[in-house]
Write a protein that holds these residues in place. Structure first.
Motif, PDB file in Angstrom:
ATOM      1  N   ASN A  36     -15.380   5.125  92.707  1.00  0.00           N
ATOM      2  CA  ASN A  36     -15.785   5.641  91.401  1.00  0.00           C
ATOM      3  C   ASN A  36     -15.459   4.592  90.327  1.00  0.00           C
ATOM      4  O   ASN A  36     -14.309   4.190  90.176  1.00  0.00           O
ATOM      5  CB  ASN A  36     -15.046   6.954  91.114  1.00  0.00           C
ATOM      6  N   PRO A  37     -16.470   4.113  89.589  1.00  0.00           N
ATOM      7  CA  PRO A  37     -16.211   3.068  88.594  1.00  0.00           C
ATOM      8  C   PRO A  37     -15.287   3.498  87.457  1.00  0.00           C
ATOM      9  O   PRO A  37     -14.709   2.662  86.780  1.00  0.00           O
ATOM     10  CB  PRO A  37     -17.603   2.708  88.059  1.00  0.00           C
ATOM     11  N   LYS A  38     -15.141   4.792  87.282  1.00  0.00           N
ATOM     12  CA  LYS A  38     -14.237   5.293  86.233  1.00  0.00           C
ATOM     13  C   LYS A  38     -12.765   5.098  86.640  1.00  0.00           C
ATOM     14  O   LYS A  38     -11.891   4.994  85.793  1.00  0.00           O
ATOM     15  CB  LYS A  38     -14.537   6.779  85.985  1.00  0.00           C
ATOM     16  N   ILE A  39     -12.529   5.034  87.939  1.00  0.00           N
ATOM     17  CA  ILE A  39     -11.172   4.792  88.446  1.00  0.00           C
ATOM     18  C   ILE A  39     -11.027   3.275  88.589  1.00  0.00           C
ATOM     19  O   ILE A  39     -11.660   2.656  89.433  1.00  0.00           O
ATOM     20  CB  ILE A  39     -10.941   5.497  89.802  1.00  0.00           C
ATOM     21  N   LYS A  40     -10.242   2.689  87.739  1.00  0.00           N
ATOM     22  CA  LYS A  40     -10.102   1.232  87.700  1.00  0.00           C
ATOM     23  C   LYS A  40      -9.077   0.739  88.729  1.00  0.00           C
ATOM     24  O   LYS A  40      -8.198   1.481  89.158  1.00  0.00           O
ATOM     25  CB  LYS A  40      -9.680   0.769  86.301  1.00  0.00           C
ATOM     26  N   PHE A  41      -9.197  -0.531  89.075  1.00  0.00           N
ATOM     27  CA  PHE A  41      -8.274  -1.098  90.052  1.00  0.00           C
ATOM     28  C   PHE A  41      -6.840  -1.070  89.539  1.00  0.00           C
ATOM     29  O   PHE A  41      -5.897  -0.960  90.316  1.00  0.00           O
ATOM     30  CB  PHE A  41      -8.695  -2.520  90.446  1.00  0.00           C
ATOM     31  N   ASP A  42      -6.670  -1.128  88.236  1.00  0.00           N
ATOM     32  CA  ASP A  42      -5.324  -0.999  87.654  1.00  0.00           C
ATOM     33  C   ASP A  42      -4.686   0.337  88.044  1.00  0.00           C
ATOM     34  O   ASP A  42      -3.470   0.421  88.198  1.00  0.00           O
ATOM     35  CB  ASP A  42      -5.378  -1.112  86.130  1.00  0.00           C
ATOM     36  N   ASN A  43      -5.524   1.393  88.190  1.00  0.00           N
ATOM     37  CA  ASN A  43      -5.015   2.695  88.620  1.00  0.00           C
ATOM     38  C   ASN A  43      -4.475   2.624  90.040  1.00  0.00           C
ATOM     39  O   ASN A  43      -3.480   3.277  90.365  1.00  0.00           O
ATOM     40  CB  ASN A  43      -6.103   3.768  88.541  1.00  0.00           C
ATOM     41  N   VAL A  44      -5.121   1.841  90.879  1.00  0.00           N
ATOM     42  CA  VAL A  44      -4.672   1.659  92.267  1.00  0.00           C
ATOM     43  C   VAL A  44      -3.312   0.975  92.270  1.00  0.00           C
ATOM     44  O   VAL A  44      -2.397   1.379  92.992  1.00  0.00           O
ATOM     45  CB  VAL A  44      -5.700   0.822  93.069  1.00  0.00           C
ATOM     46  N   SER A  56     -15.192  14.069  92.949  1.00  0.00           N
ATOM     47  CA  SER A  56     -14.656  12.717  93.177  1.00  0.00           C
ATOM     48  C   SER A  56     -15.646  11.636  92.764  1.00  0.00           C
ATOM     49  O   SER A  56     -15.256  10.524  92.410  1.00  0.00           O
ATOM     50  CB  SER A  56     -14.294  12.543  94.652  1.00  0.00           C
ATOM     51  N   SER A  57     -16.934  11.946  92.813  1.00  0.00           N
ATOM     52  CA  SER A  57     -17.978  10.987  92.430  1.00  0.00           C
ATOM     53  C   SER A  57     -18.372  11.108  90.961  1.00  0.00           C
ATOM     54  O   SER A  57     -19.126  10.283  90.459  1.00  0.00           O
ATOM     55  CB  SER A  57     -19.236  11.215  93.276  1.00  0.00           C
ATOM     56  N   ASN A  58     -17.889  12.124  90.296  1.00  0.00           N
ATOM     57  CA  ASN A  58     -18.259  12.374  88.914  1.00  0.00           C
ATOM     58  C   ASN A  58     -17.694  11.275  88.015  1.00  0.00           C
ATOM     59  O   ASN A  58     -16.491  10.969  88.066  1.00  0.00           O
ATOM     60  CB  ASN A  58     -17.736  13.748  88.484  1.00  0.00           C
ATOM     61  N   LEU A  59     -18.537  10.688  87.200  1.00  0.00           N
ATOM     62  CA  LEU A  59     -18.119   9.566  86.355  1.00  0.00           C
ATOM     63  C   LEU A  59     -17.253   9.979  85.170  1.00  0.00           C
ATOM     64  O   LEU A  59     -16.767   9.136  84.429  1.00  0.00           O
ATOM     65  CB  LEU A  59     -19.343   8.792  85.869  1.00  0.00           C
ATOM     66  N   ASN A  60     -17.037  11.276  84.996  1.00  0.00           N
ATOM     67  CA  ASN A  60     -16.154  11.744  83.931  1.00  0.00           C
ATOM     68  C   ASN A  60     -14.727  11.974  84.420  1.00  0.00           C
ATOM     69  O   ASN A  60     -13.841  12.253  83.616  1.00  0.00           O
ATOM     70  CB  ASN A  60     -16.703  13.045  83.326  1.00  0.00           C
ATOM     71  N   ILE A  61     -14.516  11.866  85.697  1.00  0.00           N
ATOM     72  CA  ILE A  61     -13.189  12.110  86.269  1.00  0.00           C
ATOM     73  C   ILE A  61     -12.277  10.924  85.944  1.00  0.00           C
ATOM     74  O   ILE A  61     -12.678   9.764  86.086  1.00  0.00           O
ATOM     75  CB  ILE A  61     -13.285  12.324  87.794  1.00  0.00           C
ATOM     76  N   THR A  62     -11.084  11.219  85.515  1.00  0.00           N
ATOM     77  CA  THR A  62     -10.117  10.166  85.194  1.00  0.00           C
ATOM     78  C   THR A  62      -8.952  10.223  86.186  1.00  0.00           C
ATOM     79  O   THR A  62      -8.735  11.245  86.843  1.00  0.00           O
ATOM     80  CB  THR A  62      -9.553  10.355  83.777  1.00  0.00           C
ATOM     81  N   ILE A  63      -8.207   9.158  86.241  1.00  0.00           N
ATOM     82  CA  ILE A  63      -7.040   9.136  87.123  1.00  0.00           C
ATOM     83  C   ILE A  63      -6.026  10.196  86.681  1.00  0.00           C
ATOM     84  O   ILE A  63      -5.370  10.816  87.523  1.00  0.00           O
ATOM     85  CB  ILE A  63      -6.406   7.727  87.210  1.00  0.00           C
ATOM     86  N   ASP A  64      -5.911  10.423  85.397  1.00  0.00           N
ATOM     87  CA  ASP A  64      -4.966  11.437  84.906  1.00  0.00           C
ATOM     88  C   ASP A  64      -5.335  12.823  85.429  1.00  0.00           C
ATOM     89  O   ASP A  64      -4.458  13.590  85.835  1.00  0.00           O
ATOM     90  CB  ASP A  64      -4.924  11.447  83.375  1.00  0.00           C
TER      91      ASP A  64
END
Length: 189
Positions: free
Chosen positions: A52-60, A26-34
């Motif tokens: 996680n900065p990789k998960i953007k607010f747009d994903n929320v 969950s903390s890994n910066l390579n993880i994507t919402i997909d």
């Protein structure tokens, strides 16, 4: 290993029998919402995913029914205040929102009904000494203002009679040794 930046989602897919720790992934910066969406059955840490900065607010916004951690979302650099306002029933952390660098004094003034925490706004890098002087009735925290790197030395010199905390001001990253030499009579710590 699961937090390590060398681990990419394709490795997890290719080697599903390895003992992956999804809380750490969950903390890994390579993880994507997909990748998260395709693996919702896994034991994710939703706080870590939420910050996680990789998960953007747009994903929320796109996936509002996921079990987001709203304290974590409150810390996101791309926080969307309009989304927060539409979802005031969520467990937002107003300490984090108030100090979030995406929040400006204009935002605070535009939405005065929100539960802003001025001691935390005092940390906010968008707050200026002008804001403080323009709104002296607000419950500013002079200790945290003294640490705010956006407060300039010129302002400190000009308003040195204010309730500045010299210990924290002396640790402020915007203060240089030359500044100290200009005002050696100040009670630097």
């Amino acid at each position: 290993l699961s937090k390590n930046y060398i681990i990419k989602p394709e490795y997890v897919i290719k080697y599903p029998d390895l003992p992956w720790n999804y809380k750490n992934l969950s903390s890994n910066l390579n993880i994507t919402i997909d990748f998260v969406i395709k693996n919702l059955d896994k034991d994710w840490c939703w706080y870590s995913l939420s910050i996680n900065p990789k998960i953007k607010f747009d994903n929320v916004i796109k996936y509002p029914d996921l079990p987001w951690n709203y304290v974590g979302l409150s810390e996101k650099i791309d926080l969307d205040i309009k989304y927060v306002i539409k979802n005031l029933d969520k467990s937002w952390c107003w300490c984090e929102i108030s100090s979030n660098q995406n929040i400006t004094m204009e935002t605070v003034l535009k939405y005065p009904h929100l539960p802003w925490i001025y001691s935390e706004l005092s940390w906010n890098p968008n707050i200026t000494f002008k804001n403080i002087l323009d709104y002296p009735e607000k419950d500013w925290c002079w200790r945290t203002l003294s640490e705010n790197s956006n407060i300039s030395i010129k302002e400190i010199f000009k308003y040195s009679e204010k309730e500045l905390y010299w210990k924290t001001l002396s640790e402020n990253s915007s203060i240089t040794f030359n500044d100290v030499l200009l005002k050696p009579d100040f009670p630097w710590d």
